[in-house]
Design a protein around this motif. Structure first.
Motif, PDB file in Angstrom:
ATOM      1  N   GLU A   1      30.648  71.658 -28.897  1.00 47.98           N
ATOM      2  CA  GLU A   1      30.347  71.068 -27.466  1.00 47.98           C
ATOM      3  C   GLU A   1      30.875  72.102 -26.464  1.00 47.98           C
ATOM      4  O   GLU A   1      31.898  72.825 -26.657  1.00 47.98           O
ATOM      5  CB  GLU A   1      30.938  69.690 -27.231  1.00 47.98           C
ATOM      6  N   ALA A   2      30.145  72.185 -25.423  1.00 51.69           N
ATOM      7  CA  ALA A   2      30.712  72.977 -24.171  1.00 51.69           C
ATOM      8  C   ALA A   2      31.772  72.274 -23.686  1.00 51.69           C
ATOM      9  O   ALA A   2      31.800  71.153 -23.376  1.00 51.69           O
ATOM     10  CB  ALA A   2      29.362  73.264 -23.287  1.00 51.69           C
ATOM     11  N   LEU A   3      32.726  73.251 -23.111  1.00 52.40           N
ATOM     12  CA  LEU A   3      33.814  72.687 -22.585  1.00 52.40           C
ATOM     13  C   LEU A   3      33.669  72.608 -21.012  1.00 52.40           C
ATOM     14  O   LEU A   3      33.164  73.414 -20.219  1.00 52.40           O
ATOM     15  CB  LEU A   3      35.193  73.584 -22.730  1.00 52.40           C
ATOM     16  N   THR A   4      33.711  71.202 -20.533  1.00 54.65           N
ATOM     17  CA  THR A   4      33.469  71.008 -19.078  1.00 54.65           C
ATOM     18  C   THR A   4      34.899  70.746 -18.406  1.00 54.65           C
ATOM     19  O   THR A   4      34.758  70.278 -17.335  1.00 54.65           O
ATOM     20  CB  THR A   4      32.389  69.675 -18.722  1.00 54.65           C
ATOM     21  N   ASP A   5      35.835  70.941 -19.282  1.00 54.44           N
ATOM     22  CA  ASP A   5      37.064  70.828 -18.225  1.00 54.44           C
ATOM     23  C   ASP A   5      37.386  72.019 -17.487  1.00 54.44           C
ATOM     24  O   ASP A   5      36.539  73.009 -17.696  1.00 54.44           O
ATOM     25  CB  ASP A   5      38.439  70.814 -19.297  1.00 54.44           C
ATOM     26  N   GLY A   6      38.304  72.433 -16.617  1.00 52.96           N
ATOM     27  CA  GLY A   6      38.660  73.808 -16.128  1.00 52.96           C
ATOM     28  C   GLY A   6      39.198  73.356 -14.871  1.00 52.96           C
ATOM     29  O   GLY A   6      39.288  72.254 -14.337  1.00 52.96           O
ATOM     30  N   PRO A   7      39.670  74.283 -14.299  1.00 49.44           N
ATOM     31  CA  PRO A   7      40.578  74.316 -13.019  1.00 49.44           C
ATOM     32  C   PRO A   7      39.676  74.034 -11.984  1.00 49.44           C
ATOM     33  O   PRO A   7      38.400  73.983 -11.813  1.00 49.44           O
ATOM     34  CB  PRO A   7      41.132  75.667 -12.835  1.00 49.44           C
ATOM     35  N   THR A   8      40.069  73.615 -10.714  1.00 51.86           N
ATOM     36  CA  THR A   8      39.768  73.327  -9.567  1.00 51.86           C
ATOM     37  C   THR A   8      38.835  74.304  -8.930  1.00 51.86           C
ATOM     38  O   THR A   8      39.683  75.358  -8.798  1.00 51.86           O
ATOM     39  CB  THR A   8      40.416  72.624  -8.594  1.00 51.86           C
ATOM     40  N   VAL A   9      37.730  74.338  -8.426  1.00 53.61           N
ATOM     41  CA  VAL A   9      37.057  75.475  -8.266  1.00 53.61           C
ATOM     42  C   VAL A   9      37.602  76.074  -6.488  1.00 53.61           C
ATOM     43  O   VAL A   9      37.953  75.024  -5.981  1.00 53.61           O
ATOM     44  CB  VAL A   9      35.497  75.174  -7.897  1.00 53.61           C
ATOM     45  N   GLY A  10      37.745  77.296  -6.820  1.00 54.06           N
ATOM     46  CA  GLY A  10      38.228  77.761  -5.525  1.00 54.06           C
ATOM     47  C   GLY A  10      39.828  78.091  -5.475  1.00 54.06           C
ATOM     48  O   GLY A  10      40.188  78.766  -4.676  1.00 54.06           O
ATOM     49  N   ASP A  11      40.444  77.389  -6.316  1.00 54.38           N
ATOM     50  CA  ASP A  11      41.900  77.685  -6.078  1.00 54.38           C
ATOM     51  C   ASP A  11      42.215  78.766  -7.131  1.00 54.38           C
ATOM     52  O   ASP A  11      41.584  79.430  -7.806  1.00 54.38           O
ATOM     53  CB  ASP A  11      42.642  76.377  -6.896  1.00 54.38           C
ATOM     54  N   ALA A  12      43.676  78.851  -7.173  1.00 53.76           N
ATOM     55  CA  ALA A  12      44.089  80.299  -7.512  1.00 53.76           C
ATOM     56  C   ALA A  12      44.004  80.347  -9.156  1.00 53.76           C
ATOM     57  O   ALA A  12      43.810  81.444  -9.670  1.00 53.76           O
ATOM     58  CB  ALA A  12      45.433  80.562  -7.553  1.00 53.76           C
ATOM     59  N   GLU A  13      44.089  79.190  -9.768  1.00 52.04           N
ATOM     60  CA  GLU A  13      43.785  79.008 -11.107  1.00 52.04           C
ATOM     61  C   GLU A  13      42.438  79.278 -11.668  1.00 52.04           C
ATOM     62  O   GLU A  13      42.082  80.125 -12.639  1.00 52.04           O
ATOM     63  CB  GLU A  13      44.216  77.756 -11.893  1.00 52.04           C
ATOM     64  N   SER A  14      41.394  78.825 -11.058  1.00 53.16           N
ATOM     65  CA  SER A  14      40.194  79.203 -11.356  1.00 53.16           C
ATOM     66  C   SER A  14      39.679  80.483 -10.951  1.00 53.16           C
ATOM     67  O   SER A  14      38.910  80.981 -11.880  1.00 53.16           O
ATOM     68  CB  SER A  14      39.248  78.218 -10.137  1.00 53.16           C
ATOM     69  N   ARG A  15      40.189  80.954  -9.805  1.00 56.48           N
ATOM     70  CA  ARG A  15      39.761  82.668  -9.601  1.00 56.48           C
ATOM     71  C   ARG A  15      40.262  83.346 -10.959  1.00 56.48           C
ATOM     72  O   ARG A  15      39.729  84.481 -11.211  1.00 56.48           O
ATOM     73  CB  ARG A  15      40.567  83.038  -8.267  1.00 56.48           C
TER      74      ARG A  15
ATOM     75  N   GLY B   1      33.744  69.720  -6.471  1.00 55.53           N
ATOM     76  CA  GLY B   1      32.711  70.583  -7.107  1.00 55.53           C
ATOM     77  C   GLY B   1      32.697  70.421  -8.824  1.00 55.53           C
ATOM     78  O   GLY B   1      33.200  71.137  -9.356  1.00 55.53           O
ATOM     79  N   SER B   2      31.777  69.719  -9.144  1.00 52.22           N
ATOM     80  CA  SER B   2      31.369  69.739 -10.617  1.00 52.22           C
ATOM     81  C   SER B   2      29.953  69.663 -10.849  1.00 52.22           C
ATOM     82  O   SER B   2      29.278  69.981  -9.958  1.00 52.22           O
ATOM     83  CB  SER B   2      31.916  68.291 -11.238  1.00 52.22           C
ATOM     84  N   ASP B   3      29.641  69.726 -12.415  1.00 51.56           N
ATOM     85  CA  ASP B   3      28.162  69.801 -12.640  1.00 51.56           C
ATOM     86  C   ASP B   3      27.621  68.383 -12.265  1.00 51.56           C
ATOM     87  O   ASP B   3      26.095  68.527 -12.720  1.00 51.56           O
ATOM     88  CB  ASP B   3      28.142  70.219 -13.930  1.00 51.56           C
ATOM     89  N   LYS B   4      28.302  67.451 -11.927  1.00 55.90           N
ATOM     90  CA  LYS B   4      27.459  66.283 -11.824  1.00 55.90           C
ATOM     91  C   LYS B   4      27.720  65.777 -10.124  1.00 55.90           C
ATOM     92  O   LYS B   4      26.575  65.250  -9.688  1.00 55.90           O
ATOM     93  CB  LYS B   4      28.410  65.119 -12.438  1.00 55.90           C
ATOM     94  N   TYR B   5      28.660  66.385  -9.546  1.00 52.90           N
ATOM     95  CA  TYR B   5      28.706  66.063  -7.971  1.00 52.90           C
ATOM     96  C   TYR B   5      29.111  67.113  -7.353  1.00 52.90           C
ATOM     97  O   TYR B   5      30.235  67.726  -7.671  1.00 52.90           O
ATOM     98  CB  TYR B   5      29.814  64.677  -8.043  1.00 52.90           C
ATOM     99  N   PRO B   6      28.172  67.395  -6.481  1.00 51.36           N
ATOM    100  CA  PRO B   6      28.656  68.863  -5.650  1.00 51.36           C
ATOM    101  C   PRO B   6      29.800  68.607  -4.753  1.00 51.36           C
ATOM    102  O   PRO B   6      30.491  67.265  -4.404  1.00 51.36           O
ATOM    103  CB  PRO B   6      27.465  68.825  -4.759  1.00 51.36           C
ATOM    104  N   ALA B   7      30.427  69.638  -4.450  1.00 49.55           N
ATOM    105  CA  ALA B   7      31.789  69.377  -3.680  1.00 49.55           C
ATOM    106  C   ALA B   7      31.510  68.730  -2.093  1.00 49.55           C
ATOM    107  O   ALA B   7      30.353  68.875  -1.522  1.00 49.55           O
ATOM    108  CB  ALA B   7      32.305  70.902  -3.210  1.00 49.55           C
TER     109      ALA B   7
END
Length: 396
Positions: free
Chosen positions: A102-116, A346-352
């Motif tokens: 299964e594709a992992l849809t967890d992940g850091p918050t878009v735009g923050d340092a961890e995501s970058r 910002g997720s693949d279900k609900y835009p930011a």
């Protein structure tokens, strides 16, 4: 990072029945390299058409059956897109059937340092037990990495004990005196917490994460309004002694392969009903995780180890979720039932920026395009909410 980056050399044709090399004493196709200062060993194998991947008659792309050093966990990552990936593995019983990752849809918050700093996406990390061979089948033709991890074994894995009881340690609630009548007709005083108590927790020192893997520092949020329930989409047949190793492997995958700060989940629950502290920063504190893309803020992520799409979670695991959720929500005076308004980051279900009414205890599929936490666990969420609300009302 200590990753064994293997240059996979392709020779000959590949079919579904291509045999692994079995020459006695021959070096494996994929050796694993031990991480410095850790019992964990790992390998990363780049895959691309013409270099490890060959098309079959159905247009799918497969590797040969690769021999490997012993490993217990497998995943596949990519830089872009969302390919379909299946694997099979060889253990003492021979080659397994194909298993979808299964594709992992967890992940850091878009735009923050961890995501970058997280430059790759990937599948869930599958626990397969001790194996020494692997084959990959995918819809992609380039940009894939096969990841194999052996999380090692420690003598203490089999004797793990919780760090504190429900009424001890950080986060313990204050108590009131409650009169109880004994069997002899006399009264006695018993202390009862004023808030839902902290359940017994197995802390990070029990599962021994390598501190050198950390990529940064904890980030905190101002309030906890939600609990997101997950499953790890992995095997359900692990033993009690396997759990610390599973956490070490997941931690290594999240930090060294995907580039996250720490393991993504705040807490993990095993099938035996034990609750484990995942992400560092303080179990009682409002630590932002990397568990629910777009909705990590103001929430806690609890992952049940296993796959609950077609198998029921144990009653022990469900009770552990109830107790963890009640404790964390009650710390901020939140209810466990009903909905709360949340803004997507910002997720693949609900835009930011989208405002969404979500259950205070919801499933990962409520916020992302995923089957997580599995159909069998998801259908238990109404009862989990009711039980958690009953628990926090009893103590409050």
């Amino acid at each position: 990072m200590g990753t064994g980056l293997v240059a996979l050399l392709w020779s000959g044709d590949d079919t579904d029945d291509h045999a692994a090399r079995t020459t006695s004493g021959a070096a494996p196709d994929v050796p694993l390299v031990k991480d410095k200062g850790s019992v964990v060993r790992a390998a990363t194998v780049p895959l691309a058409r013409g270099r490890g991947l060959v098309a079959d008659a159905r247009g799918r792309h497969l590797t040969q059956r690769l021999t490997t050093d012993a490993y217990k966990m497998v995943a596949v990552t990519w830089a872009s897109g969302r390919p379909e990936v299946d694997v099979r593995f060889r253990n003492a019983r021979g080659w397994s059937e194909w298993t979808h990752l299964e594709a992992l849809t967890d992940g850091p918050t878009v735009g923050d340092a961890e995501s970058r700093q997280a430059t790759r996406r990937g599948t869930e990390l599958l626990w397969v037990g001790r194996s020494d061979g692997v084959q990959v089948r995918t819809t992609a033709t380039t940009g894939l990495d096969l990841v194999l991890i052996d999380p090692g074994a420690l003598a203490a894995d089999a004797t793990a004990t919780p760090a504190a009881s429900a009424t001890q340690g950080p986060g313990a609630a204050t108590a009131t005196t409650v009169a109880r009548t004994t069997s002899a007709g006399t009264t006695s005083a018993a202390a009862r917490p004023n808030k839902a108590p902290r359940p017994p927790l197995y802390d990070r020192s029990v599962w021994k994460p390598n501190p050198d893997y950390l990529n940064g520092s904890p980030v905190y949020t101002n309030i906890i309004k939600q609990v997101h329930v997950h499953h790890t989409a992995s095997a359900n047949t692990y033993s009690r002694a396997d759990v610390p190793a599973i956490l070490r492997g997941m931690y290594r995958y999240h930090t060294q392969t995907l580039g996250w700060f720490d393991i993504g989940y705040n807490f993990l629950v095993d099938r035996f009903g034990r609750s484990w502290i995942g992400r560092s920063g303080g179990a009682r504190k409002r630590v932002r995780g990397a568990h629910t893309l777009g909705f990590n803020h103001n929430s806690v992520g609890i992952a049940v180890i296993g796959n609950y799409e077609s198998r029921n979670p144990t009653t022990y695991a469900v009770t552990a979720i109830v107790r963890l959720a009640a404790w964390k929500l009650d710390l901020d005076g939140q209810h466990a039932t009903g909905r709360t308004w949340m803004y997507s980051k910002g997720s693949d279900k609900y835009p930011a920026g989208r405002r969404v009414a979500l259950y205070r205890i919801d499933g990962h599929r409520d916020t992302n395009d995923t089957a997580c936490p599995g159909a069998r666990l998801y259908r238990l969420l109404p009862d989990i909410r009711t039980r958690a609300e009953r628990r926090l009302r009893y103590y409050s």
